[in-house]
Structures are given as C-alpha cells and as structure tokens.
Design an enzyme around this catalytic site. Structure first.
Site, short mmCIF file in Angstrom:
data_model
loop_
_atom_site.label_atom_id
_atom_site.label_comp_id
_atom_site.label_asym_id
_atom_site.label_seq_id
_atom_site.Cartn_x
_atom_site.Cartn_y
_atom_site.Cartn_z
CG HIS A 190 -1.59 1.71 1.61
ND1 HIS A 190 -2.21 2.07 2.29
CD2 HIS A 190 -2.42 1.54 0.29
CE1 HIS A 190 -2.79 2.95 2.03
NE2 HIS A 190 -3.31 3.22 0.89
CG HIS A 191 3.21 2.51 -2.49
ND1 HIS A 191 3.66 2.40 -3.63
CD2 HIS A 191 3.93 1.78 -1.42
CE1 HIS A 191 4.73 1.73 -3.72
NE2 HIS A 191 4.78 1.25 -1.62
CG HIS A 217 -8.65 3.45 -3.59
ND1 HIS A 217 -9.52 3.54 -2.74
CD2 HIS A 217 -8.05 1.71 -4.43
CE1 HIS A 217 -9.18 1.92 -2.97
NE2 HIS A 217 -9.02 1.37 -3.95
CD GLU A 255 -11.52 4.77 -3.76
OE1 GLU A 255 -10.57 6.07 -3.95
OE2 GLU A 255 -11.90 4.52 -3.22
CD GLU A 277 -13.10 5.23 0.55
OE1 GLU A 277 -12.13 4.63 0.78
OE2 GLU A 277 -13.04 6.48 -0.13
C1 NOJ Z 1 -8.87 5.79 0.74
C2 NOJ Z 1 -8.72 4.94 0.02
O1 NOJ Z 1 -9.80 4.67 -0.70
C3 NOJ Z 1 -8.73 4.28 1.01
O2 NOJ Z 1 -9.13 2.44 0.57
C4 NOJ Z 1 -8.03 3.79 1.84
O3 NOJ Z 1 -7.20 2.84 2.61
C5 NOJ Z 1 -8.28 5.06 2.44
N1 NOJ Z 1 -7.93 6.61 1.41
C6 NOJ Z 1 -5.96 5.41 3.00
O4 NOJ Z 1 -5.45 5.38 2.04
CA CA Z 2 -11.36 6.79 -1.85
#
Ligand code: NOJ
Ligand code: CA
Length: 728
Positions: free
Chosen positions: A417-418, A487, A506, A512
C-alpha cells in the site's frame, strides 16, 4: 467532396433559438447503417457535426474547436482541405476482461481543416454500431507547434430534456452518489448531491462528469464519455441548460492552462454511445477499442487477484493506520518510532496480519492487502506537507520480511500500500526505491492512493501534469512487474487495454463511504464509471451495522447480503476484494462460499436485464485458460469450484443487484449447453429481506437445471443474488 445544405436552420431546439445550418463536407455511416454522422462547417468556417440514429437526430449541430491562451483560436476560419475514409473490423484479446475476444468494428473519416494562416487541425471520426468517437489531431506539418489550450469547445447538443444519471462536475473527485434527474433539474440538485471529500473542486452548478448516462423519452440510451486520456486533462461537461447543449470543460493546471500541446499530437477521444437497450451499454467495448493495444510484451506476470485486506477494520474505526499517539507530529527520518510506544490500536501488527493471512489462505484467496504498515500515518491527513511518506520503513511491529515469508509459505501474496497523501512529487522521488523494496520481498501488486489536495500545490487530480503522473507510476510499475490499483486517481478511460498492469482503480464512491451510499448506486456505476475500466469497489460487506463491526461506531449500510454477492458478477474487475472482516464472514459461512467460488476473469459475459439505477442481471462464464495457466494461484476458490473432482466442468455465474425498489428477475438459462445438466446453487434474498429491516436474510437453494429452464429470483430493496451453475 459532397456539399449538402442541411435544412436545419428552421429547426428549433427546446426553447432556445435557431440551429445553425451546416454545410456538410463528409458523411459517415456505422457498419450496420443505423448511426449517421454529418461533419461540415457552419458560419465563419466553424467545424461542426450532427449524429442521427435510425434517422432521428441524437446530437444536433454541435461546434468543434478550441480557444488558445495566446488569444487566437482553432474554432473558425477553417476550410476543409481533405476528407479521407477508412474502416476496420478486427478481433483482439485482452490480457484479462469480460470476454476473451473483443471485436473492434468501425468506419472512419478523417477531416483535415486548414486556416489561411497555416494552422492545420484534423478531426478523426469513428462510427461503431454502438456509438460515435472523434478526436482532434495536430499533424507535424503545421504552423502550430507549441500551443496552450484555454478552452476545448467541443459541443454535444442534446435534442431534448433527457433523463440523466449524473454526479457533479469536479476537478478532483468522483466520490459522489449519482442523482437521477432531467437535464433541466441538474442546476437545482447540484448543491444537495455534494458530500464531504478530502479534495473536491466544483466549477459550476451545471457541471457534470463523464461518463454521463442519459435516456431519451423515446427510450434511447445516450452515454457521453472520453477514451485514452493521455498527456491531456480530463474533461467534465458543462451544460447550457437553456439550450440543452453540453460542452467539454477541461480541468485547468495550476496556472489555468487546460492543455499544453506540442504538434504532432492528438487529444483523447470524445465518445457518444447511442443504443436502444440499456443492456447494450453494458456490453459496449467502445472505450477499450479506442485505446492503443497492449504495450507490455511479456504479460505473464499480470494476473487476476481475489484478495482480502487488513483494511475494513481501519475504515470501520476498529483499529488505526497509525502506530503511536506519543508525539503530536512525526517526521520521517527524524522521529524514532522505536523509542515510542504503540497506542495499541495499530491494525498492521504482526499477530493481526498473521491471523488474516491464515484466514485468507484457508479460504482460497490469492492475496492480502495491508494498510498502515509504513511510517508516517500519525498526522498525514490534511497536513498538506510535501514529504509525509517514503514507502520504505515499516512500523516497529510490522516485520515485513517475516510476514512476506509467512504469507508466501501459505500461497498468499501481500499487496503493498502506497498512500501518497497526494504528494505526487514525493511519490516520484521515492517510487524507484519503493518498487525495489516490493521486488525484493515478492510483492507483485500495489494499491496506491491520492487522498487530499494535490502537491504540487494548485494542481488538481484531473489536470494534465497529474494525469501524466498516474501513467508514469503505471509504466514504472510495469518495468518492475508490479500491478497497480490506484485510488483517488483520475477516473479511467480504457488505458488498462494498453497497460493491463493497471488492474484496478477506485475513482468513484466505494464501500468506504458506508452508510452514505444510496441504494441503487451500484446499479449506476456499470453504466458510468466502469465504462472506463474496472473498479476496486471493495464489495462483500455482510455486516451492515457499523456498531457491530466496530463497537462505538455508528451507521448502517443500505444493502442486503444478497446484494453484496451479486456485485461480484455485476462489477467486472480482475481484482476483487472480500472486504469485510474475517469475523463477519465466519458468521455467514454458507453465503461466504459464493465469494470463495466466484471467478474474476471471463470467457464470455451476457447482460440479461438492466436499467440504470434500478437493476442489473449479468451472466458470466469463467476463462478457464486463466485458471489453467497458473495466472491465478491455482488454489483460489474459483479453481476449486470449476475443477472440483479433478475435471473441468462447464461453469457459469449469474449475479443480480437492484436499487431502491425490489425487483423480480427472470433468468432464462438458454445460455447453458443444451446437452448438459447443471447443479444450480442460488444465494438469494429471503422473502422477508430488506435493506432496512432484514439486510442479512438470505436463502440458499440447490437444484438441477438445464438450458430450457428459467430461474425466478426475488431481489429485495437494495438486494441481489448470486447463482453458481456447474455441469454435473
Ligand atoms: C482512501 C482509499 O480509498 C482507502 O481505500 C484507503 O484505505 C485510504 N484512502 C487510506 O489510504
Ligand atoms: Ca477513496
């Protein structure tokens, strides 16, 4: 060259004045003859076009051209100096997709326009059976060399006050619920449709985003979009709601320029899909066809992924991305995390990650995403600092080498994850080291993120320099054999055809947003956002009540469990997540079985029922090739289901979702092999299911079926179903 004066001058658009007369310079028909394009000039040598479908106007006379920042323009004063025709009918194979073979069948017309002063602008039109595409091209032999766009003036003149499914125009985000209204209702609804986002920039009460889905009162579906946005800003659409004319509204850069061009160059494609059935929108491959073929020679490392994540527990508020609350602020390289205490709520800790790896492995998943593994999360949000993360040092309680080894021993890949905190500058500085770290430990996929306002300051998520950044990240990743799921990046425009390591985005409102997602949202996305490429929607939330998932939290999501199962077939994505907590899946093991079984890469897709915002029913046949080739781990649930008892079965999955109203689906099984009998496992909403009163009520029934049969399924409000079919 044919010169036809179209007697349009007398025609009136709804309440709006005369339509200019167009002197046709070239006409084109779609391969099946149902769409007709007329291109020509209107007053003062202004280029324009019209589009007809079965003889009815779909797009009235619409202008084409540009204003440039130096005060000159490319919008009039043109003569047409050439019109050339071409056609193509070919079939190509995507690396992954909704079907193994895609037909690219169009007729083409290239119009060359010249000004006396020496500027040359060509417009390439393509007519497919399901729509029109065109783009501007600037050849090298030209007075134009470097030029900056002030406005792109491409118009799409609608012929009525159509119904539209839209989200507000924005330079930064697509994370909104869709609104259904007449075009004339956009202005009055615009304010109410907006919800809070870490980065959002509205530009007009009548601005909307592409893809824009519309329906005429005669039942024709019109979809305006764009394809292959490369080295150019993303466009929104600005509606003149007196005349019902849209025009492109490009995203400016930090200095207000809407495109820095150097000939030879081309713009993205502008597209107008026109079909008579909503299912044809879902079946359309217009956007993919307009992108360039795959640019990666060896694609053997690109594979579909079904994954879980140490993620929902942070989104739900049960644990944290951060490690400590000991200090008010942290700085990479300065803060010594090893000297600080953890606050005890850090989700990505060794024990918790191992627990997820065990669960993902035991249930046949390919991969596990872990967020909050790296230093910097304590005060990242909204701090607008250039240097927040560098994507290399893990927190003290995340043993990166050991966890990767633990995962690999169990057949699981960890997904990196970045979160860039939208500092694209800083990401580019650290990208090579970050990708090398991934290579060193065997990560082959990264989820990147762009939360907050973009740095360099003043840029937008959709402006040209940032569009270039996203593609740079994808290309660099390809060099390292890394797949990307970005995303908050720009909404996709089919670039995954050229760069199939872009396995997800995304770029729309996903799970979310929890209780803020409206019923019916998922019945619009396939018509709009998904036209440009797959979405990491993160489905599979079985526990709707956030207070149960994370004590102390609030809000209830508005869908049934059946709805979440249906999404795995409804939303095409080679990257599919089972997003809920393992604990929540353990409470519903029989429904979880569908998520374990369902495939993610397809030989064939059929769109059985569809109406935007209301319902979608899709049938898909898995691509056995992918399963066999080892491009899925070979131990995924899909493989187990398809190959059970050591032999391949004929397998189909059907999925349905519906919106605010319940829907009775009637699935005619005539796509099955008539020579075979099938075991059917139906995971459906129970009769009492309802997203408000009984969201977890489902029934699972097994039966034997054949090609002549019909399966009738009740979908509750915001409900849905999954159906597995396997030959006996
Ligand atoms: C928004 C992203 O859509 C989500 O999936 C992620 O967990 C958070 N940012 C933190 O990076
Ligand atoms: Ca998002």
């Amino acid at each position: 060259m044919k010169n036809i004066l179209i007697a349009a001058a007398a025609l009136m658009l709804a309440g709006c004045g005369t339509v200019p007369a167009i002197t046709a310079e070239g006409e084109l028909e779609s391969p099946n003859g149902e769409l007709q394009l007329t291109f020509g000039l209107i007053e003062n040598g202004t280029p324009a076009y019209t589009l007809e479908y079965r003889g009815d106007k779909m797009v009235e006379v619409s202008r084409l051209g540009f204003d440039l920042t130096d005060g000159s323009s490319l919008k009039d004063g043109f003569s047409v100096t050439g019109v050339d025709f071409d056609a193509k009918d070919e079939t190509w194979e995507p690396v992954w997709g909704e079907e193994r073979q895609i037909r690219n069948n169009y007729k083409e017309m290239l119009a060359t326009l010249e000004k006396e002063s020496g500027e040359v602008m060509c417009i390439r039109f393509r007519l497919y059976d399901d729509g029109l595409a065109f783009r501007y091209e600037f050849p090298q032999k030209n007075k134009l060399r470097y030029f900056n766009i002030k406005e792109e003036l491409t118009e799409f003149a609608m012929t009525g006050d159509h119904t539209a499914w839209w989200i507000s125009g924005d330079y930064d985000t697509q994370e909104y619920n869709y609104t259904r209204s007449r075009l004339s209702g956009i202005r009055s609804h615009s304010e109410a449709t907006r919800i809070e986002n870490a980065s959002a920039t509205e530009f007009s009460a009548t601005g909307v985003q592409t893809a824009l889905q519309m329906k005429t009162d005669d039942g024709i579906y019109i979809n305006i979009h764009e394809a292959a946005v490369v080295n150019y800003p993303t466009t929104n659409l600005l509606l003149d709601d007196k005349r019902m004319v849209f025009r492109t509204w490009l995203t400016p850069d930090a200095q207000g320029v809407k495109g820095r061009m150097q000939a030879p160059c081309v713009t993205p494609w502008r597209t107008v899909m026109v079909v008579d059935d909503a299912r044809k929108v879902l079946a359309s491959r217009l956007i993919l066809n307009l992108n360039e073929p795959c640019a990666i020679e060896d694609v053997s490392w690109i594979h579909p992924v079904k994954y879980m994540g140490v993620w929902w527990e942070m989104i739900a508020g049960k644990s944290q991305w951060s490690y400590t609350w000991d200090v008010p602020s942290v700085q990479l390289g300065v803060t010594d995390y090893r000297a600080l205490n953890t606050h005890g709520q850090h989700g990505a800790n060794n024990d918790n990650v191992r627990r997820y790896i065990d669960f993902a492995a035991a249930n046949g998943f390919d991969a596990l995403l872990i967020e909050g593994w790296n230093e910097g999360w304590e005060d990242w949000f909204g701090c607008q600092q250039d240097y927040v993360f560098d994507f290399v040092p893990p927190y003290p309680d995340f043993d990166l080498p050991a966890l990767n080894k633990y995962a690999h021993d169990k057949g699981i890949r960890l997904i990196m994850h970045h979160e860039t905190s939208s500092s694209t500058l800083n990401y580019e500085r650290h990208m090579e080291a970050a990708y090398q770290l991934m290579n060193q430990y065997g990560y082959d996929a990264v989820k990147s993120g762009y939360v907050g306002d973009i740095i360099p300051y003043g840029e937008y998520h959709y402006s040209q320099p940032i569009i270039n950044h996203y593609l740079y990240a994808i290309k660099e990743a390809a060099k390292h054999h890394i797949m990307v799921n970005a995303h908050e990046a720009v909404r996709p425009t089919g670039l995954c055809r050229t760069w199939p390591n872009l396995i997800g985005n995304e770029s729309a409102m996903g799970t979310e947003y929890r209780s803020r997602i409206n019923p019916g949202h998922t019945c619009v996305l396939p018509f709009t956002r998904l036209q440009g490429g797959p979405m990491d929607y993160t489905p599979g939330i079985f526990e709707q009540d956030m207070a149960i998932t994370a004590p102390g939290q609030q809000g209830k999501m508005r869908h049934t469990i059946g709805n979440q199962l249906g999404l795995y077939v409804t939303f095409y994505s080679p990257l599919q997540m089972a997003a809920d907590l393992p604990d929540n899946y353990e409470r519903f093991p029989d429904a979880f079985q569908f998520i374990k079984d369902v495939a993610v890469d397809w030989e064939k897709s059929l769109y059985l029922e569809a109406e935007p915002g209301e319902y979608i029913v899709t049938a898909r046949k898995p691509r056995l090739e992918t399963l066999n080739s080892g491009r899925l781990s070979g131990k995924s649930g899909a493989w187990e289901f398809v190959y059970k008892d050591g032999k391949p079965h004929d397998v189909w999955y059907v999925g349905g979702v519906c919106g605010e109203q319940a829907h009775e689906a009637s699935v005619s099984l005539d796509f099955l092999d008539p020579g075979l009998r099938y075991e059917a496992i139906l995971y459906a909403d129970a009769p009492e299911a309802d997203y408000e009163t009984a969201p977890q009520a489902y029934v699972i029934t097994r039966s034997e079926v054949g090609a002549g049969d019909t399966v009738n399924v009740h979908m509750a409000r915001s409900g849905g179903f999954g159906l597995s079919l396997r030959s006996l």
